[in-house]
Enzyme design. Structure first.
Site, mmCIF file in Angstrom:
data_model
loop_
_atom_site.group_PDB
_atom_site.id
_atom_site.type_symbol
_atom_site.label_atom_id
_atom_site.label_comp_id
_atom_site.label_asym_id
_atom_site.label_seq_id
_atom_site.Cartn_x
_atom_site.Cartn_y
_atom_site.Cartn_z
ATOM 1 N N GLY A 239 38.587 -93.258 -29.961
ATOM 2 C CA GLY A 239 37.595 -94.232 -30.365
ATOM 3 C C GLY A 239 36.567 -94.660 -29.344
ATOM 4 O O GLY A 239 35.580 -95.306 -29.684
ATOM 5 N N GLU A 273 44.140 -90.346 -27.630
ATOM 6 C CA GLU A 273 43.629 -89.346 -28.567
ATOM 7 C C GLU A 273 42.099 -89.332 -28.619
ATOM 8 O O GLU A 273 41.507 -89.604 -29.666
ATOM 9 C CB GLU A 273 44.165 -89.640 -29.979
ATOM 10 C CG GLU A 273 45.666 -89.670 -30.102
ATOM 11 C CD GLU A 273 46.119 -90.169 -31.473
ATOM 12 O OE1 GLU A 273 45.316 -90.767 -32.216
ATOM 13 O OE2 GLU A 273 47.295 -89.957 -31.796
ATOM 14 N N PRO A 274 41.440 -89.027 -27.516
ATOM 15 C CA PRO A 274 39.977 -89.026 -27.562
ATOM 16 C C PRO A 274 39.449 -87.786 -28.287
ATOM 17 O O PRO A 274 40.013 -86.696 -28.149
ATOM 18 C CB PRO A 274 39.598 -88.961 -26.076
ATOM 19 C CG PRO A 274 40.707 -88.172 -25.462
ATOM 20 C CD PRO A 274 41.956 -88.574 -26.213
ATOM 21 N N ARG A 276 35.527 -87.708 -29.850
ATOM 22 C CA ARG A 276 34.084 -87.766 -29.624
ATOM 23 C C ARG A 276 33.709 -87.776 -28.149
ATOM 24 O O ARG A 276 32.772 -87.094 -27.723
ATOM 25 C CB ARG A 276 33.555 -89.040 -30.299
ATOM 26 C CG ARG A 276 32.055 -89.192 -30.298
ATOM 27 C CD ARG A 276 31.655 -90.601 -30.768
ATOM 28 N NE ARG A 276 32.283 -90.979 -32.017
ATOM 29 C CZ ARG A 276 31.783 -90.727 -33.233
ATOM 30 N NH1 ARG A 276 30.621 -90.133 -33.349
ATOM 31 N NH2 ARG A 276 32.428 -91.098 -34.318
ATOM 32 N N ARG A 312 25.767 -86.188 -39.924
ATOM 33 C CA ARG A 312 25.923 -87.542 -39.389
ATOM 34 C C ARG A 312 24.729 -88.461 -39.646
ATOM 35 O O ARG A 312 24.922 -89.624 -39.989
ATOM 36 C CB ARG A 312 26.261 -87.512 -37.890
ATOM 37 C CG ARG A 312 27.591 -86.802 -37.580
ATOM 38 C CD ARG A 312 28.047 -86.986 -36.144
ATOM 39 N NE ARG A 312 28.446 -88.349 -35.908
ATOM 40 C CZ ARG A 312 27.719 -89.270 -35.323
ATOM 41 N NH1 ARG A 312 26.540 -88.971 -34.825
ATOM 42 N NH2 ARG A 312 28.148 -90.490 -35.196
ATOM 43 N N TYR A 316 26.164 -91.510 -41.745
ATOM 44 C CA TYR A 316 26.445 -92.742 -40.988
ATOM 45 C C TYR A 316 25.174 -93.405 -40.445
ATOM 46 O O TYR A 316 25.279 -94.240 -39.547
ATOM 47 C CB TYR A 316 27.309 -92.435 -39.760
ATOM 48 C CG TYR A 316 28.545 -91.600 -39.959
ATOM 49 C CD1 TYR A 316 29.599 -92.056 -40.752
ATOM 50 C CD2 TYR A 316 28.677 -90.374 -39.323
ATOM 51 C CE1 TYR A 316 30.745 -91.294 -40.899
ATOM 52 C CE2 TYR A 316 29.829 -89.612 -39.457
ATOM 53 C CZ TYR A 316 30.856 -90.082 -40.245
ATOM 54 O OH TYR A 316 31.985 -89.323 -40.368
ATOM 55 N N CYS A 344 17.051 -80.055 -50.504
ATOM 56 C CA CYS A 344 16.408 -80.868 -51.543
ATOM 57 C C CYS A 344 17.070 -82.228 -51.701
ATOM 58 O O CYS A 344 17.686 -82.528 -52.716
ATOM 59 C CB CYS A 344 16.431 -80.119 -52.864
ATOM 60 S SG CYS A 344 15.642 -78.534 -52.713
ATOM 61 N N GLU A 345 16.994 -83.046 -50.672
ATOM 62 C CA GLU A 345 17.494 -84.419 -50.706
ATOM 63 C C GLU A 345 16.658 -85.203 -49.703
ATOM 64 O O GLU A 345 16.451 -84.738 -48.583
ATOM 65 C CB GLU A 345 18.944 -84.504 -50.216
ATOM 66 C CG GLU A 345 19.916 -83.703 -51.017
ATOM 67 C CD GLU A 345 21.103 -84.524 -51.502
ATOM 68 O OE1 GLU A 345 21.116 -85.766 -51.297
ATOM 69 O OE2 GLU A 345 21.988 -83.906 -52.084
ATOM 70 N N TYR A 374 31.926 -84.044 -34.533
ATOM 71 C CA TYR A 374 31.675 -84.304 -35.950
ATOM 72 C C TYR A 374 30.363 -83.657 -36.409
ATOM 73 O O TYR A 374 29.634 -84.207 -37.218
ATOM 74 C CB TYR A 374 31.708 -85.819 -36.236
ATOM 75 C CG TYR A 374 32.991 -86.461 -35.720
ATOM 76 C CD1 TYR A 374 34.196 -86.225 -36.377
ATOM 77 C CD2 TYR A 374 33.010 -87.230 -34.564
ATOM 78 C CE1 TYR A 374 35.385 -86.767 -35.886
ATOM 79 C CE2 TYR A 374 34.195 -87.773 -34.068
ATOM 80 C CZ TYR A 374 35.379 -87.537 -34.735
ATOM 81 O OH TYR A 374 36.553 -88.062 -34.253
HETATM 82 C C1 LIG Z 1 39.511 -89.611 -35.495
HETATM 83 C C2 LIG Z 1 40.736 -89.975 -34.762
HETATM 84 C C3 LIG Z 1 40.761 -89.928 -33.372
HETATM 85 C C4 LIG Z 1 39.557 -89.559 -32.531
HETATM 86 O O1 LIG Z 1 38.569 -90.517 -32.606
HETATM 87 P P1 LIG Z 1 37.270 -90.446 -31.641
HETATM 88 O O2 LIG Z 1 36.481 -91.617 -32.028
HETATM 89 O O3 LIG Z 1 36.608 -89.162 -31.941
HETATM 90 O O4 LIG Z 1 37.767 -90.529 -30.247
HETATM 91 C C5 LIG Z 1 41.947 -90.251 -32.743
HETATM 92 N N1 LIG Z 1 43.048 -90.591 -33.444
HETATM 93 C C6 LIG Z 1 43.066 -90.647 -34.787
HETATM 94 C C7 LIG Z 1 44.306 -91.033 -35.499
HETATM 95 C C8 LIG Z 1 41.908 -90.345 -35.490
HETATM 96 O O5 LIG Z 1 41.914 -90.411 -36.819
#
Ligand SMILES: *Cc1c(COP(=O)(O)O)cnc(C)c1O
Length: 421
Positions: A239, A273-274, A276, A312, A316, A344-345, A374
């Site tokens: 995140g 869990e990175p 992005r 994206r 978003y 075509c959007e 993404y």
């Molecule tokens: C999407 C996701 C991530 C990665 O998120 P980033 O914002 O890309 O770092 C990590 N853990 C879980 C459970 C996710 O769904």
């Protein structure tokens, strides 16, 4: 920090010039930089030096085998959200003991394959899923190692479609019910409790929501201990945001410090869990200008890339910087333009009121920046457009890591029933 720079007036990925790649690969294409991937991984992992921590790269951000393998070689584990991603991680050489299976709805077949592969942990997001996993594990004569994903009811202050830690989001088990569900899980013979997990959202540019969530998590771990339930692994999710448009997200070191302060005293193993942050700024989408259209109100730059290649902006309202590949003309006389694709959007717009050189011509190249996360993974064949190829650069070498499929192959996927012959 990335390795896309102008060298002798042309945009280059490390030692490879983008026009040269465009010549060889055709446009549009994604281009990733190995040096940038490696740097991001090392800086991030380095923020946890001295802690008992594993970095499990979140494959969903970019799951090309070459990207996974680049990170696997640096020691990355994997966070996967489907059996398809689990197979990718295994094929890239990531040990099962470094794979975590997340996601809000795992199918029986996925649970079975994960248990067979003996991955580190399955993160369970609801009571029905826990019951089902217990049943599947018992049926296989196994014990499933699990964490419960807890929803801490914290507002990540990010785009609504990528906020996951609020009470109204579909993710995780409400933190107020966590103790009760852990006690149920502890009674299940097919379940072995190993951890507790959280992931409150993506593209966070402030540490405050993380701090709130992790503090809540630490409180839960301590409360669980008073109930005789020991969680060994704290999975803090991903995140951490990146700069798309001059944002100043916290540096990994500051994030690491906050992790130490909030959960460092618990004596647990930590999983991160990175996604992005590792790949986002390690990729660009290169596209050729097809037409310049001077409308009544605006000038439109029409690219050969479209929303199916990078969704994206329309999904978003995401901002991606768009730059000319040829540096001549940049800053000289700039025009204000809308950069659009041919689909075509009206949503097929990469950017409004952007500055690009006034002398930009059809045939010129542009780069849509920060497209490594993404991007390709969310691409589609809408409008019967072939999936965009991907290229990985390393120093002065490059390799096509996903070919552009042919339109004929795409059409051949459809089967016309006999009664239409
Ligand atoms: C999407 C996701 C991530 C990665 O998120 P980033 O914002 O890309 O770092 C990590 N853990 C879980 C459970 C996710 O769904």
């Amino acid at each position: 920090m990335n390795h896309f720079e102008y060298i002798d007036g042309v945009l280059s990925a490390e030692g490879v010039s983008i026009p040269e790649l465009a010549e060889k690969v055709g446009t549009p294409f994604y281009c990733y930089s190995t040096a940038t991937l490696e740097r991001h991984y090392k800086v991030y992992a380095g923020a946890f030096d001295g802690l008992d921590a594993t970095v499990c790269y979140a494959l969903k951000a970019n799951s090309n085998q070459a990207v996974i393998k680049t990170l696997a070689k640096l020691g990355a584990g994997a966070d996967v959200v489907s059996v398809g991603e689990m197979r990718r991680a295994l094929q890239a050489g990531i040990a099962p003991s470094k794979i975590i299976f997340s996601g809000v709805g795992k199918a029986d077949a996925e649970m079975r394959e994960a248990l067979d592969a003996d991955i580190a942990q399955i993160n369970v997001e609801s009571i029905p899923e826990l019951v089902e996993l217990n049943r599947v594990a018992l049926d296989m004569g196994k014990k499933a190692r699990i964490a419960l994903r807890i929803n801490p009811h914290v507002d990540a202050k990010t785009h609504e479609k990528i906020a996951t830690g609020k009470a109204e989001n579909k993710f995780g088990i409400d933190w107020t019910r966590a103790i009760e569900v852990y006690r149920d899980a502890a009674q299940m013979d097919g379940i072995e409790i190993t951890g507790i997990a959280m992931h409150i959202g993506s593209q966070l540019t402030d540490l405050t929501p993380f701090r709130e969530a992790f503090t809540r998590l630490a409180g839960l771990v301590e409360e669980l201990r008073t109930h005789g339930i020991e969680v060994k692994n704290l999975d803090l999710g991903g995140g951490l945001g990146i700069a798309y448009q001059g944002e100043t997200p916290p540096l990994p070191a500051a994030y690491g410090q906050m992790v130490r302060e909030t959960v460092g005293h618990l004596g647990c193993h930590i999983t991160l869990e990175p996604g992005r942050l590792i790949v986002g700024n390690a990729g660009i989408l290169v596209s050729r200008v097809m037409y310049i259209k001077d409308g009544e109100a605006k000038r439109f730059v029409i690219l050969d890339a479209a929303m199916n290649d990078l969704i994206r902006p329309t999904l978003y309202n995401a901002y991606h910087e768009i730059i000319a590949v040829d540096e001549a003309g940049v800053d000289d006389k700039m025009a204000t333009v809308d950069v659009v694709g041919p689909v075509c959007e009206t949503g097929d717009t990469f950017g409004k009121d952007r500055k690009l050189p006034d002398n930009l011509q059809p045939g010129d190249l542009v780069a849509i920046c920060s497209a490594g996360a993404y991007g390709a993974v969310m691409s589609s064949t809408y409008n019967t457009r072939a999936l965009t190829p991907e290229v990985l650069v390393s120093g002065d070498k490059f390799a096509i890591i996903r070919e552009r499929p042919s339109i004929d192959d795409l059409i051949a996927l459809d089967k016309v029933p006999g009664w239409l012959d």
